[in-house]
Design a protein around this motif. Structure first.
Motif, short mmCIF file in Angstrom:
data_model
loop_
_atom_site.label_atom_id
_atom_site.label_comp_id
_atom_site.label_asym_id
_atom_site.label_seq_id
_atom_site.Cartn_x
_atom_site.Cartn_y
_atom_site.Cartn_z
N TYR A 180 -6.76 -8.03 3.27
CA TYR A 180 -5.88 -7.64 2.18
C TYR A 180 -6.75 -7.68 0.70
CZ TYR A 180 -2.31 -8.86 -1.52
OH TYR A 180 -1.29 -8.91 -2.77
N PHE B 102 3.33 -13.26 9.69
CA PHE B 102 4.38 -12.72 8.73
C PHE B 102 5.68 -12.43 9.45
CE2 PHE B 102 1.23 -10.83 5.30
CZ PHE B 102 0.99 -12.14 5.09
N ASN C 169 1.29 -7.56 -4.93
CA ASN C 169 0.02 -8.35 -5.70
C ASN C 169 0.43 -8.86 -6.93
OD1 ASN C 169 -2.27 -8.44 -7.44
ND2 ASN C 169 -3.34 -8.21 -5.64
N LEU D 188 3.76 -9.99 0.06
CA LEU D 188 2.55 -9.98 0.83
C LEU D 188 1.38 -11.04 0.05
CD1 LEU D 188 1.89 -6.15 1.67
CD2 LEU D 188 2.28 -8.12 3.23
N SER D 189 1.73 -11.25 -1.40
CA SER D 189 0.69 -12.25 -1.90
C SER D 189 1.25 -13.45 -1.84
CB SER D 189 0.35 -11.98 -3.30
OG SER D 189 1.66 -11.45 -4.17
N ASN E 115 -3.29 -17.22 8.48
CA ASN E 115 -4.80 -17.10 8.93
C ASN E 115 -5.22 -18.62 9.64
OD1 ASN E 115 -5.60 -14.36 7.76
ND2 ASN E 115 -4.11 -15.01 6.34
N GLN F 194 0.33 -16.26 3.66
CA GLN F 194 -0.91 -15.88 3.84
C GLN F 194 -1.91 -17.02 4.78
OE1 GLN F 194 -2.36 -12.97 3.82
NE2 GLN F 194 -1.42 -11.83 2.20
N GLN G 110 -10.43 -16.66 -1.88
CA GLN G 110 -9.52 -15.50 -1.64
C GLN G 110 -8.56 -15.37 -2.62
OE1 GLN G 110 -8.62 -17.35 2.24
NE2 GLN G 110 -9.65 -15.68 3.50
N SER H 23 -1.78 -8.99 7.02
CA SER H 23 -1.64 -10.29 6.86
C SER H 23 -3.09 -11.24 6.99
CB SER H 23 -0.88 -11.15 7.71
OG SER H 23 -1.45 -11.04 9.36
N ASN H 24 -4.14 -10.70 7.23
CA ASN H 24 -5.42 -11.26 6.82
C ASN H 24 -5.72 -11.28 5.60
OD1 ASN H 24 -8.16 -11.56 6.94
ND2 ASN H 24 -8.25 -12.15 9.05
N LEU H 25 -5.85 -12.39 4.95
CA LEU H 25 -6.09 -12.32 3.53
C LEU H 25 -7.50 -11.66 3.07
CD1 LEU H 25 -4.84 -13.24 0.96
CD2 LEU H 25 -5.96 -15.37 1.01
#
Length: 482
Positions: free
Chosen positions: A298, A200, A129, A173-174, A183, A179, A80, A293-295
């Motif tokens: 994303y 998150f 990102n 977010l990254s 998850n 993350q 991921q 928030s689900n990698l």
């Protein structure tokens, strides 16, 4: 690999203008002579943790089995995070992104303003990102340096392009830690049992976390502008012997009839259309915050975006091929972190506690509810210099950090933010994550570290203070198990 440039003889700059620049020059000279590859630090961490487990009475066989079992525990998360890097690069070098860069490069009116503008773009894009931030900001520096009417210091602009990775990326977010905690399918079961799920809304979307982002952004821009050389001290790309050619992403024409699909957008259109059906379902049937928030979601969104922006499969594949070297560190180091996590949590003496429990008790013993965030921030930042993980180090620290936070009743989401904010600090002087950017810029770490070190000197006390001062504003909640 860093691109070695043929530097033209420069006129003397004279003695560096302040103590921070002199200190940075000394640290850089030492690092170039003695600093080994980041993999060595991860390998040493395995050995140190294994010795620690042996020291508390864990049998050697149990330590070895834990390492082997844990080595593969992070394979989904490793892939991921590799895709995060690949998709970010692919988006950043696409034709539409190149046009945006050309337009953005026309905006700054002064050289110092250009450096501050690069810093802002780097910080802002890193929140979405970190890979896009590195490549996009580096290409923006290229475009600015090609302006004949703007005598901009290329080193200072290059350092500004790195600020997202050294200031704010882990609060966006990254963030690998945020993350991972959001998850449960990506978490090793041993860690999930300790931390539970931390969404998150309890980490990067906390108002206190967003306040930290705002403060670090303002400070980073001010330092970038004030530390940028002017007048005779400016070193342009030409002065440094750097060629400003565009990254070559041009395609040849099809060599045979069977290649036509590689050069046709038909495959891209069909794949993106199919993918968008799934994306729409995710965001309409779930809370949008939980969905992003689900990698996997994303990464899927950014892969589709990369396909669409590059339009033709051949160009998309060329961009992917160029991005792969930036994933090498993630692919080989993250399995080591998984092994470390298992040694910490599973290799215990017969009838005794694992090393993670001993470390948790130690931090509880030397900390209070008030001092824990600051102490953990300093510790995590120091460890981050020796283990540059891009977030994977959370697997090592989480077991005892969260156990200590629970014992001291510190907000668990804030404990993740403590790690996130501290994680970024060592990146400012550690060349590991600079490498993709330096490859784009044609510079070496020594060219930019003086400017990033200046940022570090100011960021460190500011981050530690905010971690300590904001912690009491959050109430403790027990872990939420899936």
């Amino acid at each position: 690999m860093e691109q070695v440039t043929q530097v033209k003889p420069l006129r003397s700059e004279g003695r560096p203008g302040n103590m921070m620049e002199r200190m940075a020059a000394s640290v850089t000279r030492w690092a170039e002579a003695w600093f080994p590859d980041a993999y060595i630090f991860a390998a040493i961490a395995v050995i140190v943790v294994a010795l620690g487990a042996l020291a508390i009475g864990a049998p050697a066989q149990r330590v070895g089995i834990a390492f082997g079992d844990g080595f593969w525990s992070l394979i989904p998360f490793t892939m991921q995070m590799a895709v995060v890097a690949i998709s970010g690069y692919v988006v950043a070098v696409s034709p539409p992104a190149s046009k945006v860069i050309a337009r953005l490069a026309r905006l700054p009116k002064t050289a110092r303003g250009a450096v501050m503008f690069v810093a802002f773009v780097s910080v802002a894009t890193s929140l979405f990102n970190w890979a896009i931030s590195l490549v996009f900001s580096g290409l923006l520096v290229h475009a600015l340096a090609r302006r004949n009417d703007l005598r901009m210091d290329y080193r200072a602009a290059g350092a500004a392009a790195y600020l997202g990775m050294g200031a704010t990326w882990a609060l966006g977010l990254s963030s690998a830690a945020a993350q991972l905690q959001a998850n449960p399918d990506s978490l090793p079961k041993t860690l999930l049992a300790i931390t539970g799920v931390i969404p998150f809304s309890e980490t990067i979307f906390l108002p206190q976390s967003m306040l930290m982002v705002a403060a670090l952004t303002i400070v980073s821009l001010l330092i970038a502008g004030l530390s940028a050389p002017v007048g005779e001290r400016v070193r342009t790309a030409a002065d440094l012997g750097v060629r400003l050619d565009d990254i070559d992403m041009k395609m040849d024409k099809p060599a045979r009839p069977g290649d036509w699909l590689e050069y046709s957008p038909l495959v891209t259109i069909l794949l993106v259309a199919l993918g968008l059906v799934w994306v729409a379902h995710e965001f309409t049937t779930k809370n949008p915050i939980l969905a992003i928030s689900n990698l996997n979601t994303y990464n899927f969104v950014f892969i589709l975006l990369g396909m669409l922006l590059n339009w033709r499969p051949r160009r998309f594949l060329n961009a992917v091929a160029k991005s792969v070297p930036s994933t090498a560190g993630v692919l080989i180091q993250f399995p080591l972190y998984g092994g470390i996590a298992f040694i910490l949590t599973k290799a215990a003496a017969p009838g005794g506690l694992p090393l993670s429990e001993h470390l948790a008790h130690f931090f509880v013993a030397i900390s209070s509810q008030g001092s824990f965030p600051a102490l953990m921030g300093v510790y995590s930042a120091v460890l981050g210099f020796f283990v540059p993980s891009g977030g994977g180090k959370w697997i090592i620290e989480a077991p005892y950090v969260i156990e200590a936070a629970k014992a001291l009743q510190v907000h668990l989401g804030w404990s993740v933010t403590v790690y996130n904010a501290a994680e970024a600090l060592p990146n400012l002087i550690n060349p590991f994550w600079m490498l993709p950017l330096l490859g784009v810029l044609g510079l070496r770490a020594k060219d930019v570290v003086g400017f990033t070190f200046t940022q570090l000197v100011v960021h460190t006390p500011l981050v530690v203070f905010m971690l300590w001062a904001l912690a009491p504003t959050l109430a403790y909640h027990p872990p939420v198990m899936p």
